[in-house]
Design a protein around this motif. Sequence first.
Motif, PDB file in Angstrom:
ATOM      1  N   GLU A  46       0.651  -1.060  -0.050  1.00 36.09           N
ATOM      2  CA  GLU A  46       0.492   0.324  -0.367  1.00 36.09           C
ATOM      3  C   GLU A  46       0.498   0.976  -0.321  1.00 36.09           C
ATOM      4  O   GLU A  46       1.868   0.880   0.433  1.00 36.09           O
ATOM      5  CB  GLU A  46      -0.733  -0.015   0.982  1.00 36.09           C
ATOM      6  CG  GLU A  46      -0.204   0.023   2.658  1.00 36.09           C
ATOM      7  CD  GLU A  46      -1.680   0.262   3.889  1.00 36.09           C
ATOM      8  OE1 GLU A  46      -2.270   0.581   3.340  1.00 36.09           O
ATOM      9  OE2 GLU A  46      -0.412  -0.005   4.999  1.00 36.09           O
ATOM     10  N   GLY A  47       0.508   2.281  -0.571  1.00 35.08           N
ATOM     11  CA  GLY A  47       1.259   3.579  -1.465  1.00 35.08           C
ATOM     12  C   GLY A  47       1.154   4.381   0.540  1.00 35.08           C
ATOM     13  O   GLY A  47       0.013   4.471   1.082  1.00 35.08           O
ATOM     14  N   VAL A  48       2.094   4.952   1.197  1.00 35.96           N
ATOM     15  CA  VAL A  48       1.991   5.538   2.496  1.00 35.96           C
ATOM     16  C   VAL A  48       2.215   6.941   2.392  1.00 35.96           C
ATOM     17  O   VAL A  48       1.383   7.832   2.616  1.00 35.96           O
ATOM     18  CB  VAL A  48       3.159   5.389   4.049  1.00 35.96           C
ATOM     19  CG1 VAL A  48       3.035   5.883   4.305  1.00 35.96           C
ATOM     20  CG2 VAL A  48       3.347   3.736   3.867  1.00 35.96           C
ATOM     21  N   PHE A 107      -4.403   8.344  -7.629  1.00 31.02           N
ATOM     22  CA  PHE A 107      -3.965   7.628  -8.219  1.00 31.02           C
ATOM     23  C   PHE A 107      -2.030   7.209  -8.468  1.00 31.02           C
ATOM     24  O   PHE A 107      -1.541   6.500  -8.686  1.00 31.02           O
ATOM     25  CB  PHE A 107      -3.723   7.345  -9.695  1.00 31.02           C
ATOM     26  CG  PHE A 107      -5.326   7.629 -10.534  1.00 31.02           C
ATOM     27  CD1 PHE A 107      -5.359   8.931 -10.952  1.00 31.02           C
ATOM     28  CD2 PHE A 107      -5.663   6.275 -10.082  1.00 31.02           C
ATOM     29  CE1 PHE A 107      -6.936   9.412 -11.999  1.00 31.02           C
ATOM     30  CE2 PHE A 107      -7.301   6.650 -10.924  1.00 31.02           C
ATOM     31  CZ  PHE A 107      -7.377   8.037 -11.781  1.00 31.02           C
ATOM     32  N   TRP A 108      -1.341   8.534  -7.400  1.00 35.14           N
ATOM     33  CA  TRP A 108      -0.567   9.043  -6.793  1.00 35.14           C
ATOM     34  C   TRP A 108       0.277   6.932  -5.425  1.00 35.14           C
ATOM     35  O   TRP A 108       1.621   7.065  -6.363  1.00 35.14           O
ATOM     36  CB  TRP A 108      -0.185   9.845  -5.593  1.00 35.14           C
ATOM     37  CG  TRP A 108      -0.642   9.133  -4.384  1.00 35.14           C
ATOM     38  CD1 TRP A 108      -1.737  10.028  -3.866  1.00 35.14           C
ATOM     39  CD2 TRP A 108      -0.486   8.782  -3.365  1.00 35.14           C
ATOM     40  NE1 TRP A 108      -1.975   9.809  -3.221  1.00 35.14           N
ATOM     41  CE2 TRP A 108      -1.538   9.322  -2.681  1.00 35.14           C
ATOM     42  CE3 TRP A 108       1.244   8.059  -3.092  1.00 35.14           C
ATOM     43  CZ2 TRP A 108      -1.303   8.590  -1.262  1.00 35.14           C
ATOM     44  CZ3 TRP A 108       1.241   7.606  -1.780  1.00 35.14           C
ATOM     45  CH2 TRP A 108       0.285   7.706  -0.690  1.00 35.14           C
ATOM     46  N   ALA A 109      -0.584   6.219  -5.687  1.00 36.55           N
ATOM     47  CA  ALA A 109      -0.637   4.804  -4.987  1.00 36.55           C
ATOM     48  C   ALA A 109      -0.258   3.825  -5.208  1.00 36.55           C
ATOM     49  O   ALA A 109      -0.364   3.233  -4.953  1.00 36.55           O
ATOM     50  CB  ALA A 109      -0.937   5.174  -3.336  1.00 36.55           C
ATOM     51  N   ARG A 110      -0.206   3.945  -7.032  1.00 37.75           N
ATOM     52  CA  ARG A 110      -0.775   2.897  -7.898  1.00 37.75           C
ATOM     53  C   ARG A 110       1.120   2.255  -7.851  1.00 37.75           C
ATOM     54  O   ARG A 110       1.456   2.697  -9.361  1.00 37.75           O
ATOM     55  CB  ARG A 110      -1.130   2.904  -9.126  1.00 37.75           C
ATOM     56  CG  ARG A 110      -2.639   3.032  -8.806  1.00 37.75           C
ATOM     57  CD  ARG A 110      -3.012   3.149 -10.382  1.00 37.75           C
ATOM     58  NE  ARG A 110      -4.857   3.486 -10.329  1.00 37.75           N
ATOM     59  CZ  ARG A 110      -5.596   3.104 -10.990  1.00 37.75           C
ATOM     60  NH1 ARG A 110      -5.245   3.299 -12.200  1.00 37.75           N
ATOM     61  NH2 ARG A 110      -7.196   3.107 -10.943  1.00 37.75           N
ATOM     62  N   ALA A 111       1.249   1.393  -7.391  1.00 37.25           N
ATOM     63  CA  ALA A 111       3.116   0.540  -7.642  1.00 37.25           C
ATOM     64  C   ALA A 111       3.643   0.841  -8.871  1.00 37.25           C
ATOM     65  O   ALA A 111       4.405   0.838  -9.062  1.00 37.25           O
ATOM     66  CB  ALA A 111       2.960  -0.585  -6.322  1.00 37.25           C
TER      67      ALA A 111
END
Length: 127
Positions: A46-48, A107-111
């Motif tokens: 998960e994006g932190v 969408f910044w947390a899309r790996a």
Amino acid sequence: EGQLVESGGGLVQAGGSLRLSCAASGFTFSDYVIGWFRQAPGKEREGVSCINNSDGTTYYADSVKARFTISSDPAKNTVYLQMNSLKPEDTAFYYCAATKTYAGPYFWARARLYEYWGQGTQVTVSS
């Protein structure tokens, strides 16, 4: 070839603090968004948080807002994640990653957007 090296993980009691560092090399630091991700055993990555080095914009996951702060030192090509009021549920392997894609607040947390990844550092919060 871009490289990222994380440091600063460790074992801390609940309520404590840690500061993670992500040292970047091999790419133009100011052109990239640097993100922090975490993955706990049995859970998805998960994006932190992330920071856009071109304009300083930052984003945070709801679970860490008001507790974690991301910052960037362009002189050192390093991004920091200050983690305060740590909880046992923050226990995970923490990775930093870099992308030239500015994905915005949704969408910044899309790996999959991130092209460079570090090896990660373990953070363990005891209760």
